[in-house]
Each structure stands twice: as C-alpha cells, then as structure tokens.
Design a protein around this motif. Sequence first.
Motif, PDB file in Angstrom:
ATOM      1  N   ILE A  38       4.127   6.035  -5.551  1.00  0.00           N
ATOM      2  CA  ILE A  38       4.404   6.182  -6.987  1.00  0.00           C
ATOM      3  C   ILE A  38       3.246   6.816  -7.762  1.00  0.00           C
ATOM      4  N   ALA A  39       2.115   7.026  -7.098  1.00  0.00           N
ATOM      5  CA  ALA A  39       0.918   7.521  -7.792  1.00  0.00           C
ATOM      6  C   ALA A  39       1.160   8.763  -8.654  1.00  0.00           C
ATOM      7  N   PRO A  40       1.915   9.786  -8.200  1.00  0.00           N
ATOM      8  CA  PRO A  40       2.054  11.012  -9.019  1.00  0.00           C
ATOM      9  C   PRO A  40       3.092  10.917 -10.129  1.00  0.00           C
ATOM     10  N   TYR A  41       3.872   9.843 -10.202  1.00  0.00           N
ATOM     11  CA  TYR A  41       5.024   9.798 -11.109  1.00  0.00           C
ATOM     12  C   TYR A  41       4.838   8.771 -12.223  1.00  0.00           C
ATOM     13  N   THR A  42       5.644   8.974 -13.303  1.00  0.00           N
ATOM     14  CA  THR A  42       5.646   8.012 -14.405  1.00  0.00           C
ATOM     15  C   THR A  42       6.993   7.310 -14.546  1.00  0.00           C
TER      16      THR A  42
ATOM     17  N   LYS B 206       0.842  -1.212   0.000  1.00  0.00           N
ATOM     18  CA  LYS B 206       0.000   0.000   0.000  1.00  0.00           C
ATOM     19  C   LYS B 206       0.873   1.257   0.000  1.00  0.00           C
ATOM     20  N   GLY B 207       2.010   1.188   0.693  1.00  0.00           N
ATOM     21  CA  GLY B 207       2.928   2.319   0.727  1.00  0.00           C
ATOM     22  C   GLY B 207       3.530   2.605  -0.630  1.00  0.00           C
ATOM     23  N   VAL B 208       3.891   1.568  -1.362  1.00  0.00           N
ATOM     24  CA  VAL B 208       4.462   1.735  -2.705  1.00  0.00           C
ATOM     25  C   VAL B 208       3.433   2.361  -3.644  1.00  0.00           C
ATOM     26  N   LEU B 209       2.206   1.843  -3.621  1.00  0.00           N
ATOM     27  CA  LEU B 209       1.159   2.383  -4.487  1.00  0.00           C
ATOM     28  C   LEU B 209       0.911   3.860  -4.211  1.00  0.00           C
ATOM     29  N   LYS B 210       0.888   4.205  -2.947  1.00  0.00           N
ATOM     30  CA  LYS B 210       0.642   5.596  -2.557  1.00  0.00           C
ATOM     31  C   LYS B 210       1.798   6.498  -2.994  1.00  0.00           C
TER      32      LYS B 210
ATOM     33  N   GLU C 205       9.139   2.384 -14.882  1.00  0.00           N
ATOM     34  CA  GLU C 205       8.510   3.252 -15.858  1.00  0.00           C
ATOM     35  C   GLU C 205       7.035   2.916 -15.930  1.00  0.00           C
ATOM     36  N   ILE C 206       6.201   3.903 -15.624  1.00  0.00           N
ATOM     37  CA  ILE C 206       4.753   3.726 -15.627  1.00  0.00           C
ATOM     38  C   ILE C 206       4.190   4.128 -16.977  1.00  0.00           C
ATOM     39  N   THR C 207       3.359   3.313 -17.558  1.00  0.00           N
ATOM     40  CA  THR C 207       2.686   3.628 -18.816  1.00  0.00           C
ATOM     41  C   THR C 207       1.364   4.298 -18.491  1.00  0.00           C
TER      42      THR C 207
END
Length: 496
Positions: free
Chosen positions: A368-372, A362-366, A415-417
């Motif tokens: 990385i949310a604003p970044y790509t 849950k910490g990771v998801l929270k 890298e987030i798509t």
Amino acid sequence: MSDDEDFMQESDEEQYDFEYEEDDDEQEAGDVGIENKYYNAKQLKLSDPQDAIAEFLGIPPLEPDKGEWGFKGLKQAIKLEFKLGQYDQAAEHFAELLTYVKSAVTRNYSEKSINNMLDYIEKGADESAAVKSIEKFYSLTLQSFQSTNNERLWLKTNIKLAKLLLDRKEYSAVSKKLRELHKACQRPDGSDDPGKGTYSLEIYALEIQMLAETRNNKQLKTLYNRALKVKSAVPHPRIMGIIRECGGKMHMSEENWKEAQSDFFESFRNYDEAGSLQRIQVLKYLLLTTMLMKSNINPFDSQETKPYKTDPRISAMTELVDAYQRDDVHAYEKALRNNQDILADPFIAENIDEVTRNIRTKGVLKLIAPYTRMKLSWIANQLRISEPEVQDILSFLIIDGKIKGSVNQQAGTLEITSAADISRIQALDSLTTSINELFGAVFREGEGFRIEHTSFEDATPGLDVQALASLAKAGGRPAQRPLHRPGKGKPVLTPL
C-alpha cells in the motif's frame, strides 16, 4: 555396552594368581562346553527362537556356581521371550537374573546390563500387555537394588521409571515418584546434596518436562532457574538439552523471543554434543524464533549450526526463513503449503500463525506504500488471502500507528491520509480559530454597539466552518458561497 556383547568387565578388586588346582583341566573343559552351548544357541535365534530360548536357559544349571555364562544365557533368553510376547516367563527369568548381580558378575557390568535390559523392554513394549509387564520389571529391579543397598542403581532405575510414566502422561504417578526422588537427593535439612548433583539435574529435567507439558509456567520458571544454579554436577549434555529446550518453550509462551532463541541455541548445542536426534527438532525451533524476532541474521552463521544448513530434514524451515527475510509473502505461503509436515509438531503449529501474520503485515505495508486509496479486495488478491484477514491486519496497523488512514467497511476501501492533508487540516483549523477571535474582538469591543450573536458562524451563515473543515479532511474543496448576502443574515445591532 550392548546387551549382545560377549565379554565381561573385570573388577578392579580381582586378583590373579598362578596356583594350579588338580581339577583345572576339568573346569576348563566344562567352561568350553558351556561356551559352545551359548554360541550354538545364538545361531538358533533367527531360525528357531523357541529352541534358542531352551538352549540359553539350559546354561545356568551347567555352572556349579552362578557365573558369567549363566548371566549371559539368561539375558538372551529374556530378550527373546519378551520379543515373542512371553512376558510372564520373561519377568520370571529377569528375577533370576537379578540374583547374579550380588556376586556372579562385576558391579559395573551388572549395572550396564540391567539398564540396557530395561531400555530394550521399553522400546519393545508395543502392546498393552507389554506395557503392563514393564512395571513388573521395574518393581523387581528396585526391590533387588534396595535390598543390596545399591543407591546409585536404585536412583537410576527410579529415574527411568519416572521417565516411562511421563512418556505415558501419567502425571499424578510422575509427581509422586519425583517427590520420592527429590527426597533421596537431599540432605536431612532439605537442601540438595552436592554429591548427588548429577541425579538432581536429571530429576529437575523430568519435572521441567512435566511442567512444560502441563503448561504450568509459574512453577516451570522457578524450577528452571533453580536447575541452572546447580553447580555441583557434571550432567550429561542430553539432560541440559532437555532443560534448555523446555526453557525456550517457556520463554516463547511469554513472547520473550530473545531469551527463547538463546535457550534453543544452547539446547541444540547440547543435543548435538550428546548425539541426540532431538537436535534437529530443536534446530527447527531455533529457526522459528529467528523469524519471530524479525531478525535478518542468518541462523547458520554459527559454527555449530553451519553443518546442518543443507540437511534435508530442515530444508522446509530453511525455505520459510529465507522467504521471510526477503519479505516474499508468496514464496513463504508456497513453502508452508508444500510442507505441511512442519505442522506435525504441536509447538511449531502453535507459533507459526504469529510468523505468518508478521510476514503478511510486512506484505501489506509494502503493497500500500505508493497509494492513498485502494479496495480491500485488491489487497486480498495481491497477497492471496481473504478480505477479513486484510481488514484485521489493517485495523492492527492503524491502531498501532503504522499507517494513517481509515477503513470504509461499507465501501470496502482503505483511505490513507497523507502528510499534506494533515498539514492542510491543521492550517484550516488554525485559520477558523483566528477568524473567530478577530470577529469577537471587533464586535464586542466596538463603541456604541453590542452584539447578540457571539459566534462567527451565526453572524455569517454563508460560511459553514465545520463543513469546510470536514471537506478539507476528506481532500475536497468547499462550494464557493458569498460570505454575506445583502438583506439576509446581517448581524442584529442594537444601541447600548
């Protein structure tokens, strides 16, 4: 009833009359002398226990017939002898004590006294010689009550012996004893005797404990369901607490968090009703399942658990639950680091890793949310965990479809798509397909010519369609090149 109690329960059959015998005064004087000797011996227990033993053992010979004071004197002597490590003498006098059960004292009083005596020696068995002597005490007790056809006390004693063997993890001996006990509680046709339902549940509880310890979940589930169907008994709440606790652990092993939570709550409620200290440990298990269920419901909202909300014995688990429900990774890690005694319980230690993984996920998801695009080392520093752990969590999230992206292990980046990237790639793929179809239609169907190149890419080498799609997926833009250069790459047309 305490072993030190100096009164005797009267038998229901005992009758009183007012016939006076000539030697009443003599008898009364003798009783007073015995009673004084008993209380004088009790005063010596702390200052001179050996003299106290001699005084207590001197009481039985003073009674013309076996009676109450001799029974009490032997009880006190046996306890002192066992405490002083005189195990053989204690066993010898215990055998003498059992002869009083038949007629000297009432049945209820003798049963409670013998049970309390066995409890006392179990608690005081701190060395191997003491443990070995316990078997002698049980053997003498079983022989005595089998000869007197006292089936109730025979069952109780055997159940206590099975529990002792289970505590010592002698599983083979426990299994043998449990088979004997099951047979004693069954009818000739093999079905459970409804009249012995309470004993059957105690036996089931012991067997369920053994199966839980040996992790035999298949048999445990069968026996657990059978125990819950016993309706002919009014069991002690502690027994139901044991059964429900083991059921909760069984459901935990199957990752059935909801059923585990229900069983742990029922176990806690029963232990609480019985006044058992095990209620605190089971309450910790209940808090553990609350986190594993990813529930935001406060476990202390119920009437049964509310009084324990500020109990210092569960404060560490309360901190963990609070941090977990707030998604505060740092507070959770701090609480776990500062309360390592939580992990002293093997069951909690076995399951806390799953909770820790959940809150880190849950910490990771929270985070990385604003970044790509970000470095794995940066995520690790923010959550204060290692890079391999970060990579493991990210891989799980990608496979599970929680995030759209990829991990570049060589560069150490994530890298987030984005949704926009996906739409652009799909549009370019659709455009490429349409152009290929259009090209084919124009040159295949043209009058007087046929085409030797059937691919749009072959006909237009200046346009690298695959490279274009790859660059689009990566968020880049293709270099601008002419689709056609004069004199080069022209389609070869031949007359039909």
